[in-house]
Write an enzyme that holds these catalytic residues in place. Structure first.
Site, PDB file in Angstrom:
ATOM      1  N   ASP A   1     -13.739  26.163  29.997  1.00  0.00           N
ATOM      2  CA  ASP A   1     -13.050  24.907  29.804  1.00  0.00           C
ATOM      3  C   ASP A   1     -14.023  23.789  29.532  1.00  0.00           C
ATOM      4  OD1 ASP A   1     -13.516  24.799  32.750  1.00  0.00           O
ATOM      5  OD2 ASP A   1     -12.402  22.958  32.494  1.00  0.00           O
TER       6      ASP A   1
ATOM      7  N   GLU B   1     -12.627  23.963  35.435  1.00  0.00           N
ATOM      8  CA  GLU B   1     -13.643  23.249  36.215  1.00  0.00           C
ATOM      9  C   GLU B   1     -13.789  21.843  35.987  1.00  0.00           C
ATOM     10  OE1 GLU B   1     -17.348  21.748  37.430  1.00  0.00           O
ATOM     11  OE2 GLU B   1     -16.767  21.915  35.700  1.00  0.00           O
TER      12      GLU B   1
END
Length: 451
Positions: free
Chosen positions: A92, A156
Site C-alpha cells: 500500500d 501500513e
C-alpha cells in the site's frame, strides 16, 4: 561494487526488476477506500501473490486482516535444520497528493536523471522487489540457505493495525529466527545504514463546536465564538515559541547518542526555504529521533476560494504525534487528548478520537544478525562501514513482532534515503541503491545461515 557472483547476478536482473516495479507501481493501492478503489489494492495484492508463487513459495495466501485490507504471505522452505528469516514489505502507498505537482504521473514508473520516479517506488513496493532480487540471486548461486517467510502488508500507511491484529490472532504464522523489515532507508545515498530505533505514533481527530450554525461575521463577529479560531488557539498550544512540541505531561528533552544529522545537510534534505528557521532545540538527531513531535495533518474549514463572511460554528483537525522509544504511545495519546481539551478556549465544546496508533521500537544491535548484516554491507558498499541511525517514522508492526517473538532478531533496512522523498510528490528510488541493498540482503542471508 567489487566482483562477486551474487552482485553480478543482481546486476543482470535489474532490467527485470525495473519492469516489475513498473507493473507494481501502476496499481493505485492506497488503502483509503473512500479515495481510491478497493480493486486497486486487491490488484496489487494479487500481483505480489503471483510473484511469490512464481518463485516457488508455498502456502501463498491473501490474509483478510481485521481492518478490511489484505496482506500477502508465503513460505519458501530452506534446507533441513536451517534458520528461518521473515522478510517484510508493504504494497500500500500514500496518496499522490497533488498529481499536477508531479513532474511525471505518480502511478507510472518513469526513469529520469538516474532515478525511477513513482508513488511507492521506494516506500515500499521497491522493498518487495528488493526481496525478490535477493532471493533470485541466491537461487542462481547455490540456493537459498535459510527458510524464508515473506509478509507484504496492505495498510501500513494508514496505521489501522490490520496486520498487527492478525499476527496477534495467528502467532504461529510469522515465527522466525530473524526478521528483516525492508521499509526504512540509508541515512545518506550510498551510506549503508541499519535503523536501530523507530518513533511510535498516534493519530487524534479533534472537533470543536461553538454555535448551532454559521453566522454572518459582520452582524455577529466579535462576540460570537468562532470555532475555527478556537481550533487555531488549541493547535498553537501544542508548540513552544521555538517550535518544540509542548504537550502537558510529555517530556521532550531526550538526547540522541550516535550518528548525527548535520543541520545544513538536514536543511538540504528537507528542502527548507532560505531564511526559514528549523524548529525545536537540541541537535537535529535529538529532534527527529529522540523527542516527541506533533504535526497538524489537516484542518476541515472553508477553502479560501469560495469562502463566505461567516463565523464558523464547527471545525476539526487531524493531529499526528510521534513519540520516541521509552514513551508509551497509548499514554502519549491520552496526554495529547487531555491537552487538546484543557487548552480549548471560551468554553467551546471539544471532543477527540484516537484513530491510529503504533508503539516506538528499539533494536538490539549487538545480536549475531547485525554482525552478519555489517559484513554483507561491507561487500555491497566497498569502503563503507555499516552505520546505525534512528528513524522518525513509525512501523507499528515492529513492536508487535518483537512482543510475539521476543527471541527473534529484528533488522531494518530499505530504499527510503533522503532523496527518495517518500510521502511527497515526485517520490523516487535510486536503482543503484536497489541493486546494492538487494546484494546486501542476499549476502546477509548467506552469512547469517553460516553463523
Amino acid at each position: 561494487m567489487s566482483s562477486n557472483p551474487v552482485a553480478e547476478t543482481v546486476a543482470l536482473l535489474m532490467p527485470r526488476a525495473q519492469a516489475e516495479l513498473t507493473e507494481l507501481v501502476a496499481f493505485k493501492s492506497v488503502a483509503d477506500f473512500d479515495q481510491f478503489p478497493r480493486s486497486e489494492s486487491e490488484g496489487a495484492a494479487n500481483w505480489v501473490a503471483d510473484a511469490l508463487r512464481a518463485e516457488g513459495f508455498q502456502d501463498v495466501a491473501l490474509l483478510n486482516t481485521p481492518d478490511g485490507t489484505q496482506s500477502v504471505y508465503g513460505f519458501l522452505p530452506g534446507p533441513e535444520g536451517a534458520k528461518t528469516v521473515l522478510l517484510y514489505a508493504h504494497y500500500d502507498v500514500q496518496p499522490p497528493l497533488d498529481e499536477a505537482a508531479w513532474t511525471t504521473p505518480p502511478f507510472e514508473l518513469t526513469e529520469r536523471d538516474g532515478r525511477w520516479y513513482g508513488r511507492g517506488a521506494a516506500d515500499c513496493k521497491g522493498g518487495f522487489i528488493m526481496h525478490l532480487l535477493a532471493l533470485r540471486a541466491l537461487k542462481a548461486n547455490g540456493g537459498v540457505p535459510v527458510g524464508v517467510k515473506v509478509i507484504v502488508e496492505g495498510s501500513e500507511e494508514q496505521g489501522t493495525g490490520g496486520l498487527e491484529r492478525y499476527a496477534e490472532e495467528h502467532p504461529e504464522l510469522l515465527t522466525a529466527d530473524t526478521i528483516v523489515i525492508g521499509d526504512v532507508g540509508n541515512f545518506r545515498l550510498g551510506l549503508p545504514t541499519v535503523t536501530s530505533t523507530l518513533r511510535g505514533m498516534t493519530l487524534v481527530r479533534v472537533q470543536i463546536d461553538t454555535l448551532e450554525g454559521n453566522l454572518h461575521s459582520g452582524q455577529f463577529g466579535g462576540a460570537a465564538p468562532d470555532a475555527l479560531g478556537a481550533l487555531i488557539r488549541v493547535l498553537d498550544s501544542l508548540r513552544a515559541e521555538d517550535g518544540s512540541t509542548t504537550i502537558d505531561g510529555l517530556t521532550g528533552d531526550a538526547r540522541w547518542e550516535g550518528l548525527q544529522y548535520e543541520e545544513e545537510a538536514f536543511r538540504k534534505d528537507a528542502k527548507v526555504l532560505d531564511g526559514v528557521e528549523l524548529t525545536g532545540s537540541g541537535t537535529v538527531a535529538d529532534r527527529i529521533w529522540a523527542r516527541p513531535a506533533v504535526t497538524v495533518l489537516g484542518i476541515d474549514c472553508p477553502p479560501v476560494v469560495g469562502a463566505t463572511p461567516s463565523v464558523q460554528a464547527g471545525a476539526r483537525a487531524l493531529v499526528s504525534l510521534r513519540v520516541p522509544p521509552g514513551v508509551d504511545a497509548a499514554e502519549a495519546s491520552k496526554l495529547l487528548q487531555a491537552h487538546l481539551e484543557a487548552h480549548t478556549p471560551w468554553g467551546a465544546r471539544v471532543s477527540s478520537e484516537q484513530i491510529g496508533q503504533g508503539q516506538p521500537f528499539r533494536a538490539d544491535t549487538s545480536s549475531p544478525a547485525y554482525t552478519a548484516m555489517a559484513e554483507a554491507m561491507a561487500v555491497a558498499y566497498p569502503g563503507e562501514e555499516m552505520q546505525s541511525a534512528g528513524q522518525g517514522g513509525s512501523i507499528p508492526l515492529c513492536n508487535t513482532l518483537a512482543s510475539l517473538y521476543p527471541d527473534a532478531e529484528i533488522l531494518l533496512i530499505g530504499l527510503s534515503e533522503p532523496k527518495a522523498q517518500i510521502h511527497a510528490v515526485n517520490e523516487s528510488v535510486s536503482p543503484d541503491e536497489l541493486e546494492r541493498l538487494s546484494v546486501t540482503e542476499a549476502l546477509f542471508l548467506q552469512k547469517y545461515a553460516a553463523s
